[in-house]
Each structure stands twice: as structure tokens, then as C-alpha cells.
Design a protein around this motif. Structure first.
Motif, PDB file in Angstrom:
ATOM      1  N   ARG A 254       0.830  -1.215   0.000  1.00  0.00           N
ATOM      2  CA  ARG A 254       0.000   0.000   0.000  1.00  0.00           C
ATOM      3  C   ARG A 254       0.867   1.269   0.000  1.00  0.00           C
ATOM      4  O   ARG A 254       0.610   2.222   0.736  1.00  0.00           O
ATOM      5  N   SER A 255       1.910   1.271  -0.787  1.00  0.00           N
ATOM      6  CA  SER A 255       2.856   2.380  -0.923  1.00  0.00           C
ATOM      7  C   SER A 255       3.688   2.620   0.332  1.00  0.00           C
ATOM      8  O   SER A 255       4.313   3.672   0.468  1.00  0.00           O
ATOM      9  N   ASP A 256       3.695   1.652   1.242  1.00  0.00           N
ATOM     10  CA  ASP A 256       4.458   1.786   2.481  1.00  0.00           C
ATOM     11  C   ASP A 256       5.687   0.879   2.437  1.00  0.00           C
ATOM     12  O   ASP A 256       5.805   0.012   1.574  1.00  0.00           O
ATOM     13  N   TYR A 257       6.595   1.073   3.383  1.00  0.00           N
ATOM     14  CA  TYR A 257       7.831   0.293   3.449  1.00  0.00           C
ATOM     15  C   TYR A 257       8.049  -0.218   4.866  1.00  0.00           C
ATOM     16  O   TYR A 257       7.418   0.246   5.830  1.00  0.00           O
ATOM     17  N   ILE A 258       8.958  -1.195   5.008  1.00  0.00           N
ATOM     18  CA  ILE A 258       9.346  -1.707   6.324  1.00  0.00           C
ATOM     19  C   ILE A 258      10.729  -1.208   6.717  1.00  0.00           C
ATOM     20  O   ILE A 258      10.920  -0.596   7.747  1.00  0.00           O
ATOM     21  N   ALA A 346       2.151  -3.661  -7.246  1.00  0.00           N
ATOM     22  CA  ALA A 346       1.169  -4.299  -6.360  1.00  0.00           C
ATOM     23  C   ALA A 346       1.760  -5.595  -5.819  1.00  0.00           C
ATOM     24  O   ALA A 346       1.382  -6.679  -6.244  1.00  0.00           O
ATOM     25  N   SER A 347       2.663  -5.464  -4.849  1.00  0.00           N
ATOM     26  CA  SER A 347       3.277  -6.660  -4.277  1.00  0.00           C
ATOM     27  C   SER A 347       2.242  -7.537  -3.576  1.00  0.00           C
ATOM     28  O   SER A 347       2.435  -8.735  -3.425  1.00  0.00           O
ATOM     29  N   THR A 348       1.152  -6.926  -3.137  1.00  0.00           N
ATOM     30  CA  THR A 348      -0.022  -7.664  -2.683  1.00  0.00           C
ATOM     31  C   THR A 348      -1.204  -7.182  -3.512  1.00  0.00           C
ATOM     32  O   THR A 348      -1.125  -6.169  -4.192  1.00  0.00           O
ATOM     33  N   GLU A 349      -2.304  -7.910  -3.431  1.00  0.00           N
ATOM     34  CA  GLU A 349      -3.423  -7.589  -4.307  1.00  0.00           C
ATOM     35  C   GLU A 349      -4.022  -6.209  -4.035  1.00  0.00           C
ATOM     36  O   GLU A 349      -4.708  -5.653  -4.894  1.00  0.00           O
ATOM     37  N   GLU A 350      -3.752  -5.630  -2.840  1.00  0.00           N
ATOM     38  CA  GLU A 350      -4.274  -4.293  -2.558  1.00  0.00           C
ATOM     39  C   GLU A 350      -3.682  -3.243  -3.500  1.00  0.00           C
ATOM     40  O   GLU A 350      -4.375  -2.315  -3.905  1.00  0.00           O
ATOM     41  N   GLY A 351      -2.409  -3.357  -3.813  1.00  0.00           N
ATOM     42  CA  GLY A 351      -1.766  -2.433  -4.735  1.00  0.00           C
ATOM     43  C   GLY A 351      -1.301  -1.149  -4.075  1.00  0.00           C
ATOM     44  O   GLY A 351      -1.712  -0.800  -2.959  1.00  0.00           O
ATOM     45  N   ASN A 352      -0.419  -0.451  -4.760  1.00  0.00           N
ATOM     46  CA  ASN A 352       0.087   0.835  -4.284  1.00  0.00           C
ATOM     47  C   ASN A 352      -0.869   1.962  -4.662  1.00  0.00           C
ATOM     48  O   ASN A 352      -1.804   1.767  -5.451  1.00  0.00           O
ATOM     49  N   GLU A 353      -0.599   3.149  -4.110  1.00  0.00           N
ATOM     50  CA  GLU A 353      -1.521   4.274  -4.241  1.00  0.00           C
ATOM     51  C   GLU A 353      -1.201   5.118  -5.472  1.00  0.00           C
ATOM     52  O   GLU A 353      -0.676   6.232  -5.379  1.00  0.00           O
ATOM     53  N   LEU A 354      -1.515   4.552  -6.624  1.00  0.00           N
ATOM     54  CA  LEU A 354      -1.434   5.264  -7.894  1.00  0.00           C
ATOM     55  C   LEU A 354      -2.414   4.614  -8.852  1.00  0.00           C
ATOM     56  O   LEU A 354      -2.958   3.547  -8.563  1.00  0.00           O
ATOM     57  N   THR A 355      -2.644   5.253  -9.977  1.00  0.00           N
ATOM     58  CA  THR A 355      -3.635   4.749 -10.923  1.00  0.00           C
ATOM     59  C   THR A 355      -2.973   3.884 -11.994  1.00  0.00           C
ATOM     60  O   THR A 355      -1.749   3.858 -12.138  1.00  0.00           O
ATOM     61  N   ASP A 356      -3.817   3.206 -12.751  1.00  0.00           N
ATOM     62  CA  ASP A 356      -3.328   2.399 -13.862  1.00  0.00           C
ATOM     63  C   ASP A 356      -2.559   3.262 -14.857  1.00  0.00           C
ATOM     64  O   ASP A 356      -1.480   2.875 -15.324  1.00  0.00           O
TER      65      ASP A 356
END
Length: 374
Positions: A254-258, A346-356
Motif C-alpha cells: 500500500r505504498s508503504d515500506y518496512i 502491487a506486491s499484494t493484491e491491494e496495490g500501491n496508491e497510484l492509478t493504472d
């Protein structure tokens, strides 16, 4: 004898934002409204459309966008014999959010499953690239070290020790399961396989380890040697025409990092000794540190600089990217460097915060800079 490896070419790290109809189909499948065949039909349609878009964007290597997965890593683990899907009651703590609590736990001796679903997934992708021509298929899978990290995480560790009181046996079985999986993918026609790897992050970011001892046991390891041995053991004695790449990431949810931290602490292991052909390295923020560790990249191995972020929609300044490539070339020759995004979209199905549209604009920028510099 001189072995000719695949060219780097223009390629994306792996995942793409999931189309709306695919997200809905997954919801309907989980609710029991549609069956597996109906879900697969939606996946097939969307992957076919994606591959056509990838080719139109000029990509030399294409993926299936990881459209059949919920996670970049767990779905692959669940396909092995001796691994089951479980819930830990808590996810990974990213910088601003927490991931879902899905995990992978040992349920028996680990081995490759000849019916691993990723084999059919790759076969479908290759059928598409064979059909349209002009592009090659790339298979992404999590690194062996990533499976180890999951199996010693939190409550998983006790179950792992139940089946593997001797850690050397665990490592040997992970290596063999992976080696067999890679050979099976090769037999399906895979010639470029990418090992996605967040596990090095535990050694890049000591602050994370200090505050997360309940989630993992990496703080008890003296060196990253266990990761190096796991990964190298799994990729020994592979066919000469198989290219093995690795993508090193600091988390992408979700556009976040660890993790934060430069490559300095692992360069003597990861860059000098891991027996891959190409590194896809996150370099899209100050959290990745400087380019100096690239001087440790041994032999004729290559580095793809992940200078264009998938974590935000803003398009990077073209000249800034070009200047950073030139800076990196002080430590590794330009003919051993390349460019990509820092991770998937989209490393997970939720995806990052940007458009197609924004994800394709990012790739267009990458392609135009590659064409100019190389």
C-alpha cells in the motif's frame, strides 16, 4: 566455454495493479459466489490484456502481473509440500500500517510439489508470449531466504522446530524444494527467473530488528551467511542458459515500506558472493543509501537501478534520474548498469496508491531513459 546469458532488456520488476474486475472476482470467489473456473477465466482474460499492454509499452520481458496471487511470496510457499496457510494474528509492521496476518507454517517435511500451481501459471504466460511473439516471459518467485524468514517468524518457529529440530535439515530441504521448483519451471520453458527478496532488510535495518524480536529471529543471527547459503545452495547446478536474477526490496505494501538502511552491511555477502546474474536494487529514496556498495558487485554481474518509485504517483524528473545513473557509474561501469522501477506496483493484491495510467507513465519514463543512455 563461454555462456551467453539473456540480455537485461527492458523489464518490469514484476507486479501490476489488479484490474477492477479481477478484484471483484476474488471477492466473489471468497464469498462462494463463483467457482475456481470462473475466477481463472477472469485471471486469464486480464493476464492476456496485460501482456499485450506490456508488449505495446516496449517491454522485452513480460510477467503475468502476479494477477493470480494475493501476495508476492506466500502463494508460492503454500504450493510446496509440507507448508500450510495460517494466520499469526498480526501482520508485518510497515512504517505507517500493518499488513494482513496471513503466513506460512510447516506441516510436514518440505519438498517440491509436482502439481505446484505456479507451473500452470507460467505455462499460460509462455503460451501468450509464444502466440504474440517479440517478448519473453519472466517468472518471479520469492527467494529461499524469504521462506526461511517466514518459518522462523513468531509462532511459526515452534512448529518448524517440531519437524526440524536440526536447522541444517531445514536449510537442506528448502534448498532442494527450490532447486526442484526452478528445474520444473525451466522444463516449462522458463529461461529468466527472478528471486524476490526482502529478507536482507533485517540486516540493513537494525532498528527494525530491535523493535520486532517477537516477529522474527534474525536478531539472533551473527551474519547474513544463512541467507547467502540458502540462496546459493538452491541455485547450484542449474542449466547454463537459465538466467537467475534477484530483486532486493525494503517492503512494498500500500505504498508503504518496512526497512531503511543502505547496502553497506550486506555488500560483502549479497554483492560479492551471491551467485545470481543480475541484481534489481531499490534506489528510489534516501533510505537505500549511496551507490558506494556497488563496487562490491563481483565478476561480471549486473545491476538494475530501481530509481523510479512505484510507491507514489508523481513522475520523476528525467534529468535527476539520468544524473543518478551517471553517479552510480562511478562504482560500476555503465555497461553493467540498467534502469527499472524500484519494485512492483502491487506486491499484494491491494496495490500501491497510484492509478493504472500512472503506472504505465512510470514505465514509459523508464523506457525513454534506457533508450537515451544505452
Amino acid at each position: 566455454m563461454t555462456i551467453t546469458k539473456q540480455k537485461i532488456g527492458f523489464q518490469h520488476v514484476g507486479s501490476f495493479l489488479r484490474p477492477t474486475d479481477l478484484k471483484q472476482a476474488r471477492v466473489d470467489f471468497e464469498a462462494g459466489k463463483i467457482d475456481q473456473a470462473a475466477l481463472t477465466a477472469v485471471e486469464d482474460k486480464d493476464i492476456r490484456e496485460l501482456v499485450s499492454k506490456e508488449k505495446a509499452a516496449g517491454l522485452d520481458y513480460v510477467t503475468d502481473g502476479e494477477f493470480r496471487r494475493a501476495y508476492w511470496h506466500l502463494d508460492f510457499f503454500w504450493g510446496f509440500n509440507g507448508i500450510e496457510h495460517n494466520h499469526l494474528g498480526g501482520g508485518y509492521n510497515f512504517h505507517k500500517t500493518e499488513s494482513r496476518d496471513d503466513s506460512a507454517i510447516v506441516s510436514g517435511k518440505i519438498s517440491f510439489n509436482p502439481n505446484h500451481p505456479f507451473l500452470k501459471h507460467f505455462a499460460f504466460l509462455k503460451s501468450l508470449t509464444d502466440e504474440i511473439g517479440g517478448v519473453l516471459p519472466k517468472q518471479t518467485i520469492p527467494a529461499p531466504g524469504q521462506l526461511y524468514a517466514e518459518l522462523v517468524r513468531g509462532e511459526n518457529e515452534a512448529k518448524t522446530k517440531e519437524f526440524y529440530p536440526n536447522e541444517a535439515d531445514l536449510i537442506a530441504d528448502i534448498q532442494k524444494a527450490y532447486h526442484d521448483a526452478i528445474i520444473a519451471l525451466y522444463n516449462e520453458g522458463a529461461r529468466t527467473i527472478q528471486l524476490d527478496d526482502c529478507s536482507w532488510g533485517f540486516f540493513l535495518d537494525k532498528d527494525y530488528v530491535a523493535r520486532s524480536t517477537d516477529q522474527n529471529k534474525y536478531d539472533s543471527l551473527d551474519t547474513p551467511q544463512v541467507l547467502l547459503d540458502l540462496n546459493n545452495g538452491a541455485i547450484e547446478d542449474l542449466p547454463d542458459d537459465l538466467t537467475i536474477n534477484t530483486h532486493v526490496c525494503r517492503g512494498n505494501f500500500r505504498s508503504d515500506y518496512i526497512f531503511s538502511g543502505g547496502y553497506d552491511t550486506v555488500a560483502d555477502y549479497l554483492f560479492a558472493q551471491e551467485n545470481v546474474d543480475t541484481y534489481f536494487l531499490e534506489y528510489d529514496s534516501d533510505r537505500a543509501g549511496g551507490f558506494e556498495p556497488l563496487a562490491k558487485v563481483s565478476g561480471d554481474k549486473r545491476v538494475v537501478l530501481g530509481l523510479v518509485t512505484t510507491k507514489s504517483p508523481e513522475l520523476e524528473d528525467r534529468q535527476v534520474i539520468i544524473d543518478r545513473i551517471k553517479e552510480a557509474s562511478q562504482y560500476l561501469p555503465l555497461d553493467r548498469l540498467w534502469l527499472s522501477t524500484q519494485c512492483g506496483f502491487a506486491s499484494t493484491e491491494e496495490g500501491n496508491e497510484l492509478t493504472d495510467e500512472q503506472q504505465w507513465a512510470k514505465l514509459k519514463l523508464v523506457k525513454s531513459i534506457i533508450d537515451e543512455i544505452w
